[in-house]
Design a protein around this motif. Structure first.
Motif, short mmCIF file in Angstrom:
data_model
loop_
_atom_site.label_atom_id
_atom_site.label_comp_id
_atom_site.label_asym_id
_atom_site.label_seq_id
_atom_site.Cartn_x
_atom_site.Cartn_y
_atom_site.Cartn_z
N GLY A 1 41.71 49.83 35.84
CA GLY A 1 40.54 50.43 35.21
C GLY A 1 39.73 49.41 34.44
N ASN A 2 38.61 49.01 34.97
CA ASN A 2 37.76 48.00 34.32
C ASN A 2 38.55 46.75 33.99
OD1 ASN A 2 35.36 49.73 34.17
ND2 ASN A 2 36.56 50.88 32.68
N ALA A 3 39.36 46.30 34.93
CA ALA A 3 40.22 45.13 34.73
C ALA A 3 39.38 43.88 34.55
CB ALA A 3 41.17 44.99 35.90
N VAL B 1 37.07 36.89 35.91
CA VAL B 1 37.17 37.73 37.10
C VAL B 1 37.31 39.17 36.62
CG1 VAL B 1 38.15 36.02 38.66
CG2 VAL B 1 39.67 37.43 37.29
N GLN B 2 36.72 40.09 37.37
CA GLN B 2 36.85 41.50 37.02
C GLN B 2 36.81 42.35 38.28
OE1 GLN B 2 33.89 42.51 34.10
NE2 GLN B 2 32.36 41.21 35.01
N GLY B 3 37.46 43.50 38.17
CA GLY B 3 37.52 44.45 39.27
C GLY B 3 38.16 45.73 38.78
N ASP B 4 38.50 46.61 39.70
CA ASP B 4 39.17 47.84 39.32
C ASP B 4 40.63 47.60 38.96
OD1 ASP B 4 36.86 49.32 39.77
OD2 ASP B 4 37.40 49.75 41.85
N LYS B 5 41.23 46.57 39.59
CA LYS B 5 42.66 46.31 39.37
C LYS B 5 42.94 44.82 39.54
CE LYS B 5 47.17 47.80 41.15
NZ LYS B 5 47.83 48.68 42.13
N VAL C 1 42.81 40.54 42.87
CA VAL C 1 41.82 41.37 42.20
C VAL C 1 41.22 42.28 43.26
CG1 VAL C 1 39.72 41.40 40.81
CG2 VAL C 1 41.30 39.47 40.62
N THR C 2 41.22 43.60 42.99
CA THR C 2 40.68 44.55 43.95
C THR C 2 39.71 45.50 43.26
OG1 THR C 2 42.54 46.06 43.61
CG2 THR C 2 42.73 44.49 45.42
N GLY C 3 38.90 46.17 44.06
CA GLY C 3 37.98 47.17 43.53
C GLY C 3 36.83 47.38 44.48
N LYS C 4 35.94 48.27 44.07
CA LYS C 4 34.75 48.52 44.86
C LYS C 4 33.94 47.23 44.99
CE LYS C 4 34.54 53.31 43.45
NZ LYS C 4 33.89 54.29 42.63
N ARG C 5 33.80 46.53 43.88
CA ARG C 5 33.16 45.21 43.85
C ARG C 5 33.96 44.33 42.92
NH1 ARG C 5 29.93 43.28 47.40
NH2 ARG C 5 28.46 42.20 46.10
N VAL C 6 34.36 43.18 43.38
CA VAL C 6 35.06 42.21 42.55
C VAL C 6 34.03 41.18 42.12
CG1 VAL C 6 36.84 40.43 42.53
CG2 VAL C 6 37.22 42.56 43.77
#
Length: 161
Positions: free
Chosen positions: A115-117, A126-130, A142-147
């Protein structure tokens, strides 16, 4: 497609070096240090220690702040898993990790931020969903809709304007 897969593998390898380094000797020294925890309330039930309200946990030069910290103990009363919620933020002198939930799996030596990793190492971000960091393998995913990533060249890190 092969070029895209190759790029992702190279990027993840590069990320793991940026985010956490390869100094396992320092990590082992830190793991031998005691953990100090302060909170407004503590409860122990069924091998789960729960700290609530303005939780501050420190170890060596690392500091975790959150609203709720749960420590899960195994049958030998050793720490199995730690989960921080309520705006968890982990800081070291050159690192910042935050998200909706920060979980540390002790036996697997894995850090999972969901969540907002967000992970910042010096000036690199770096940021993403996880974000999952496998400490034993020195590998981060790092994973998510957009990294999103920002890597600052070494020549610009010292030039803060």
């Amino acid at each position: 497609m092969k070029n895209k897969v190759f790029f992702i593998v190279i990027f993840l390898t590069f990320l793991s070096f940026l985010a956490f380094g390869k100094n396992n000797q320092n990590n082992q020294k830190t793991n031998d240090k005691p953990i100090y925890i302060e909170a407004n309330k503590m409860n122990y039930t069924n091998n789960i220690v729960t700290y609530e309200g303005n939780v501050v946990a420190t170890r060596a030069d690392g500091k975790l702040t959150c609203q709720t910290l749960k420590i899960f103990l195994n049958k030998d009363n050793k720490i199995d898993k730690i989960i921080a919620t309520g705006n968890p933020v982990y800081k070291e002198p050159e690192k910042l990790i935050k998200g909706d939930v920060i979980q540390y799996d002790v036996p697997q030596d894995e850090l999972i931020v969901t969540g907002n990793a967000y992970l910042q190492n010096k000036s690199d971000v770096v940021q993403g969903d996880k974000i999952v960091y496998y400490k034993k393998l020195d590998k981060a995913i790092v994973t998510g809709k957009r990294v999103q990533s920002v890597f600052v060249p070494k020549s610009q890190k010292g030039n803060k304007k």
